[in-house]
Write an enzyme that holds these catalytic residues in place. Structure first.
Site, short mmCIF file in Angstrom:
data_model
loop_
_atom_site.label_atom_id
_atom_site.label_comp_id
_atom_site.label_asym_id
_atom_site.label_seq_id
_atom_site.Cartn_x
_atom_site.Cartn_y
_atom_site.Cartn_z
N TYR A 21 0.86 -1.19 0.00
CA TYR A 21 0.00 0.00 0.00
C TYR A 21 0.89 1.23 0.00
CZ TYR A 21 -3.64 -3.30 1.57
OH TYR A 21 -4.50 -4.36 1.70
N HIS A 88 0.05 -12.01 1.40
CA HIS A 88 -0.86 -11.20 0.60
C HIS A 88 -1.59 -12.00 -0.47
CE1 HIS A 88 -1.41 -6.66 -0.29
NE2 HIS A 88 -2.52 -7.30 -0.51
N GLY A 170 -19.14 -4.67 -1.99
CA GLY A 170 -19.07 -5.00 -3.42
C GLY A 170 -18.11 -4.12 -4.19
N ARG A 171 -16.92 -3.89 -3.61
CA ARG A 171 -15.89 -3.04 -4.24
C ARG A 171 -16.41 -1.65 -4.55
NH1 ARG A 171 -11.13 -5.86 -6.43
NH2 ARG A 171 -11.30 -8.00 -5.69
#
Length: 182
Positions: A21, A88, A170-171
């Site tokens: 990130y 990950h 849902g993204r």
């Protein structure tokens, strides 16, 4: 940083980050925000990618790379321990038993407290858990993505492994519709 500190004040104590990130920037930010309050937080981070500078490359979960990644994360987070360390993504080039063994060594050394997997299938979870107890599985789970209900949820229930769902809205689809309709 003010948002993170305010979240702590309000009782939010689980912070999920990853070396990827930013890359690296989010761990550094979280480390600065938690300075002086580290014991108030549960810090989860992830390993598993190669980097050339900040350019992400291929998956890499070789044990020596895991140790390097953890040392880098500890430094960026400004802490002596990672509460929850996730792989990950499953690296098909490295047996999951080797990954779990390396994380088990980091747990024994006190650098990591708990082992997690992300996006792993049921058999992978079982094989890893035989070597080093898996505490949680992180995977996508929402009204749109329910793939884990048939095979994975029964396995993690059976083994006593927690679920950390990501993208529960849902993204962003659900929130996007709500914003449009409001």
């Amino acid at each position: 940083m003010r948002t993170i500190r305010r979240a702590l004040d309000l009782g939010c104590d689980f912070f999920d980050t990853a070396e990827s990130y930013g890359p690296f920037v989010n761990e550094e930010l979280l480390g600065r925000a938690l300075r002086g309050r580290r014991d108030d937080a549960v810090v989860a981070t992830k390993f598993g990618w190669e980097y050339e500078g900040t350019a992400r490359g291929a998956l890499n979960s070789r044990p020596e790379h895991i140790r390097e990644a953890v040392d880098g994360s500890l430094s960026r987070l400004g802490t002596d321990r990672i509460d929850l360390l996730h792989q990950h993504r499953v690296d098909l080039e490295v047996p999951i038993e080797d990954v779990a063994g390396a994380v088990g060594e980091l747990i024994a050394a006190g650098k990591v407290l708990h082992f997690g997997l992300s996006e792993a299938g049921a058999s992978t979870v079982r094989r890893a858990h035989e070597v080093c107890p898996v505490s949680v599985l992180q995977t996508e789970y929402s009204l749109w993505e329910r793939h884990l209900e048939q095979e994975i949820l029964p396995v993690i229930r059976d083994l006593g492994i927690g679920l950390v769902p990501y993208s529960p809205l849902g993204r962003g689809f659900l929130i996007h519709r709500w914003v449009e309709d409001s």
